[in-house]
Design a protein around this motif. Structure first.
Motif, PDB file in Angstrom:
ATOM      1  N   ARG A 183      -9.490   7.456  -9.322  1.00 11.41           N
ATOM      2  CA  ARG A 183      -8.950   6.145  -9.442  1.00 11.41           C
ATOM      3  C   ARG A 183      -9.627   5.527  -7.468  1.00 11.41           C
ATOM      4  O   ARG A 183      -9.521   6.267  -6.398  1.00 11.41           O
ATOM      5  CB  ARG A 183      -7.130   6.411  -8.570  1.00 11.41           C
ATOM      6  CG  ARG A 183      -6.031   5.034  -8.407  1.00 11.41           C
ATOM      7  CD  ARG A 183      -5.385   5.406  -8.337  1.00 11.41           C
ATOM      8  NE  ARG A 183      -4.974   3.752  -7.510  1.00 11.41           N
ATOM      9  CZ  ARG A 183      -3.440   4.338  -7.202  1.00 11.41           C
ATOM     10  NH1 ARG A 183      -2.646   4.974  -7.584  1.00 11.41           N
ATOM     11  NH2 ARG A 183      -3.190   3.250  -6.629  1.00 11.41           N
ATOM     12  N   ARG A 208       5.953   3.252   0.553  1.00 12.34           N
ATOM     13  CA  ARG A 208       4.269   2.352   1.834  1.00 12.34           C
ATOM     14  C   ARG A 208       4.330   2.771   3.247  1.00 12.34           C
ATOM     15  O   ARG A 208       5.679   2.332   3.949  1.00 12.34           O
ATOM     16  CB  ARG A 208       4.912   1.345   1.372  1.00 12.34           C
ATOM     17  CG  ARG A 208       5.244   0.693   0.141  1.00 12.34           C
ATOM     18  CD  ARG A 208       5.710  -0.461  -0.534  1.00 12.34           C
ATOM     19  NE  ARG A 208       4.988  -0.520  -1.861  1.00 12.34           N
ATOM     20  CZ  ARG A 208       6.485  -1.071  -3.353  1.00 12.34           C
ATOM     21  NH1 ARG A 208       7.435  -0.462  -2.402  1.00 12.34           N
ATOM     22  NH2 ARG A 208       5.720  -1.069  -4.009  1.00 12.34           N
ATOM     23  N   SER A 251      -9.888   3.353  -4.369  1.00 14.16           N
ATOM     24  CA  SER A 251      -8.965   2.993  -3.458  1.00 14.16           C
ATOM     25  C   SER A 251      -9.121   1.603  -3.048  1.00 14.16           C
ATOM     26  O   SER A 251     -10.381   1.179  -2.917  1.00 14.16           O
ATOM     27  CB  SER A 251      -9.254   4.303  -2.008  1.00 14.16           C
ATOM     28  OG  SER A 251      -8.190   3.297  -1.105  1.00 14.16           O
ATOM     29  N   PRO A 252      -8.200   0.816  -2.780  1.00 13.66           N
ATOM     30  CA  PRO A 252      -8.492  -0.210  -2.622  1.00 13.66           C
ATOM     31  C   PRO A 252      -8.079  -0.695  -1.048  1.00 13.66           C
ATOM     32  O   PRO A 252      -9.034  -1.835  -0.803  1.00 13.66           O
ATOM     33  CB  PRO A 252      -6.546  -0.831  -3.136  1.00 13.66           C
ATOM     34  CG  PRO A 252      -6.090   0.372  -2.885  1.00 13.66           C
ATOM     35  CD  PRO A 252      -6.337   1.603  -2.958  1.00 13.66           C
ATOM     36  N   GLN A 305       0.440   7.462  -1.379  1.00 11.50           N
ATOM     37  CA  GLN A 305      -0.982   7.938  -2.404  1.00 11.50           C
ATOM     38  C   GLN A 305      -2.284   7.110  -1.780  1.00 11.50           C
ATOM     39  O   GLN A 305      -3.836   7.822  -2.837  1.00 11.50           O
ATOM     40  CB  GLN A 305      -0.902   7.895  -4.355  1.00 11.50           C
ATOM     41  CG  GLN A 305      -1.546   7.766  -4.993  1.00 11.50           C
ATOM     42  CD  GLN A 305      -1.019   8.060  -6.390  1.00 11.50           C
ATOM     43  OE1 GLN A 305       0.052   7.902  -6.609  1.00 11.50           O
ATOM     44  NE2 GLN A 305      -1.622   8.227  -7.711  1.00 11.50           N
ATOM     45  N   ASP A 306      -2.032   6.087  -1.487  1.00 11.97           N
ATOM     46  CA  ASP A 306      -3.733   5.342  -1.985  1.00 11.97           C
ATOM     47  C   ASP A 306      -3.689   5.213  -0.355  1.00 11.97           C
ATOM     48  O   ASP A 306      -5.358   5.808  -0.221  1.00 11.97           O
ATOM     49  CB  ASP A 306      -3.004   3.354  -1.690  1.00 11.97           C
ATOM     50  CG  ASP A 306      -2.802   2.582  -2.882  1.00 11.97           C
ATOM     51  OD1 ASP A 306      -3.457   3.279  -4.045  1.00 11.97           O
ATOM     52  OD2 ASP A 306      -1.715   1.827  -3.125  1.00 11.97           O
ATOM     53  N   THR A 360       0.819  -1.627   0.457  1.00 11.18           N
ATOM     54  CA  THR A 360       0.207  -0.312   0.226  1.00 11.18           C
ATOM     55  C   THR A 360       0.868   1.012  -0.227  1.00 11.18           C
ATOM     56  O   THR A 360       1.901   1.587   1.342  1.00 11.18           O
ATOM     57  CB  THR A 360      -0.727   0.111   1.097  1.00 11.18           C
ATOM     58  OG1 THR A 360      -2.078  -1.194   1.976  1.00 11.18           O
ATOM     59  CG2 THR A 360      -2.326   1.064   1.387  1.00 11.18           C
ATOM     60  N   SER A 361       0.449   2.098  -0.582  1.00 12.71           N
ATOM     61  CA  SER A 361       1.377   3.388  -1.037  1.00 12.71           C
ATOM     62  C   SER A 361       0.467   4.438  -0.417  1.00 12.71           C
ATOM     63  O   SER A 361      -0.201   4.271   0.172  1.00 12.71           O
ATOM     64  CB  SER A 361       1.608   4.112  -2.682  1.00 12.71           C
ATOM     65  OG  SER A 361       0.156   4.530  -3.237  1.00 12.71           O
TER      66      SER A 361
END
Length: 105
Positions: free
Chosen positions: A94, A58, A96-97, A24-25, A21-22
């Motif tokens: 985008r 991360r 998000s996960p 940005q995420d 996970t970054s």
């Protein structure tokens, strides 16, 4: 895993993080959760030192590198400017996960 992030004076918990996970995420998930547009960065604070994390970094990896000091780290979401929605290429959305963000009370 989860990450506690201060957003406007409130601790929010971002759940579902993995080692991949970054930042940005995390930023995207938080911005969507608070319903605010704009440019944001994730700030890592350890004692009196603040560091702006890069979008590709991360956060869990960053914590692991700090070893025993990792539990002293605080993360903050900081707004750095307005949304770039004026540009034609910024309409890319985008998903998000990261599924869950909770307020800590």
């Amino acid at each position: 895993m989860e990450l506690k992030v201060w957003v406007d004076g409130v601790v929010r918990v971002v759940c579902g993080l993995s080692q991949e996970t970054s930042c940005q995420d995390v930023v995207i998930a938080l911005a969507q959760a608070i319903g605010q547009t704009g440019r944001y960065v994730l700030i890592q604070r350890l004692r009196d030192t603040e560091r702006q994390l890069l979008a590709t970094e991360r956060p869990l990896e960053s914590l692991a590198k700090l070893g025993q000091h990792g539990n002293e780290v605080q993360f903050f979401l900081r707004r750095t400017g307005p949304s770039s929605s004026d540009g034609p290429s910024s309409k890319q959305e985008r998903q998000s996960p990261l599924p869950l963000i909770e307020n800590m009370h």
